[in-house]
Design an enzyme around this catalytic site. Sequence first.
Site, PDB file in Angstrom:
ATOM      1  CB  CYS A  80      17.184 -22.696 -15.641  1.00  0.00           C
ATOM      2  SG  CYS A  80      16.714 -23.070 -13.787  1.00  0.00           S
ATOM      3  CB  CYS A  86      11.861 -26.267 -11.296  1.00  0.00           C
ATOM      4  SG  CYS A  86      11.409 -24.793 -11.220  1.00  0.00           S
ATOM      5  CB  CYS A  89      10.880 -23.227 -16.558  1.00  0.00           C
ATOM      6  SG  CYS A  89      10.665 -21.302 -16.187  1.00  0.00           S
ATOM      7  CB  CYS A 164      14.452 -18.038  -9.885  1.00  0.00           C
ATOM      8  SG  CYS A 164      12.508 -18.647 -10.490  1.00  0.00           S
ATOM      9  CG  PHE A 299     -14.529 -11.902 -10.057  1.00  0.00           C
ATOM     10  CD1 PHE A 299     -14.904 -12.877  -9.032  1.00  0.00           C
ATOM     11  CD2 PHE A 299     -15.405 -12.220 -10.709  1.00  0.00           C
ATOM     12  CE1 PHE A 299     -15.566 -13.660  -9.168  1.00  0.00           C
ATOM     13  CE2 PHE A 299     -16.420 -12.689 -11.182  1.00  0.00           C
ATOM     14  CZ  PHE A 299     -17.241 -13.839  -9.962  1.00  0.00           C
ATOM     15  CD  GLU A 319     -11.570  -9.788  -4.456  1.00  0.00           C
ATOM     16  OE1 GLU A 319     -11.836 -11.268  -4.032  1.00  0.00           O
ATOM     17  OE2 GLU A 319     -12.122  -9.853  -5.316  1.00  0.00           O
ATOM     18  CG  ASP A 367      -8.942 -10.518 -13.323  1.00  0.00           C
ATOM     19  OD1 ASP A 367      -8.968 -11.585 -14.033  1.00  0.00           O
ATOM     20  OD2 ASP A 367      -8.084 -10.082 -12.832  1.00  0.00           O
ATOM     21  CB  CYS A 393      -5.884 -16.723 -14.878  1.00  0.00           C
ATOM     22  SG  CYS A 393      -6.564 -17.081 -13.888  1.00  0.00           S
TER      23      CYS A 393
END
Length: 435
Positions: A80, A86, A89, A164, A299, A319, A367, A393
Amino acid sequence: MTHKAAPSDTIAAPDATVTVERLGAQGDGVARTDTGPVFLPFTAPGDRVRVTWAPDRKGRQTASTAHIETAGDGRADPVCDHYGRCGGCRLQHVTDAVYADFVRDKIHAALSQHGLGDTPLAPPRISPPGSRRRLVLAARVRNRAVQLGFHEARSHRIVAVEACPVARPALVALLPTIRAFLADALDDGRDQQATLTLTETDTGVDLTVTAAVDPGLAAREAAAALAEDHDLAAINWTTDAAPETLVRRRAPTMDFGTGAAEIPLPPAAFIQATAEGEAALRAVIADACAGAHRVADLFCGLGTFAVPLARSAGVRAVEGSRALLDALDTGARRSRLRHPIQTEHRDLFRRPLLAAELAPMDAVVIDPPRAGAKAQAEALAASTVPVIAAVSCNPATFARDARVLVDGGYRLERLQPVGQFLWSAHVELAAVFRR
């Protein structure tokens, strides 16, 4: 071959030449010196790097990369033009094998800090280039001049992007047209800023603009033209008030791999970043919950896992976001699912499901957001649920909560690393715990 490295303002003679041994948790190369490890952005394992010492903001001497003398076997050419500026990445300069090792090693390091380093890790599932279906872009408009792109790392400056390599082509193709749309929609002579969320749903692209000003006539006319000319599903506008739908040619919906569901997407709502990553996570969940008749999805969000699970089990979906839960409830009722989804609005941080509430469940899916779910993990550890499928995550908070479950009698049986955010330091995973 030119190898980009972290920018440096230091022009003094180098203090040392070091060899990068590995990548740290944030993707920086790590090398040893006589005074301890140094972290060198934009370097790869095997690189021989000449470094200088420069004071940081607190006056401490830190190493900054001045020049890569010899490229290591772990280095690849970035694809890129925006690489290095940026903030998205930062690991484009490493090979696929090194990146897969980074994803796995980041999870292993987090587990090791909590005494779980012997957990077997499956080979990482990495989403390919051109697969990101959700983009959050920053924009600035003044006198019809438009900056549209991503923020620099740790900065409010916008890197204007024309392409991108991680995004789906359909989203990239819209960027020039969206610039023209913003020039019309936000041109009032003042410096206006906005955030744009582009999501490629199962029924078309959904665009949500978040700005400080309400949409005027020019914005509404430009939105109508944009949606019509480029077949967008919907365009929404959000200020401090509730989101307003400017154009709705058809409802943006998700079926989460079922082919039998139509779950409406609220403006700018979260979905998994890639279909490939979602499928990898969903496969672990499906395997863990096979044979279960009653599942709690904690969640649950928009129903990424609840919806496919409802093909074989009754699901209690819990949730804290009312908008997401209402969308799931509405979509589930009109979808062709074999079993019902019972939705429940509840703040699981303050009111986790307790052992007595969990007792009827054959399996639990959890999650949580990046902060993890310590209180809910403690309640699960005190329960008799046979199997827990966890998605995370954030390996650090996952490992903390996993320790709670293991101490409560669960065995961490399986862990699947997932890299949806290609070339970034953001890592996800799915894991299975059994009693």
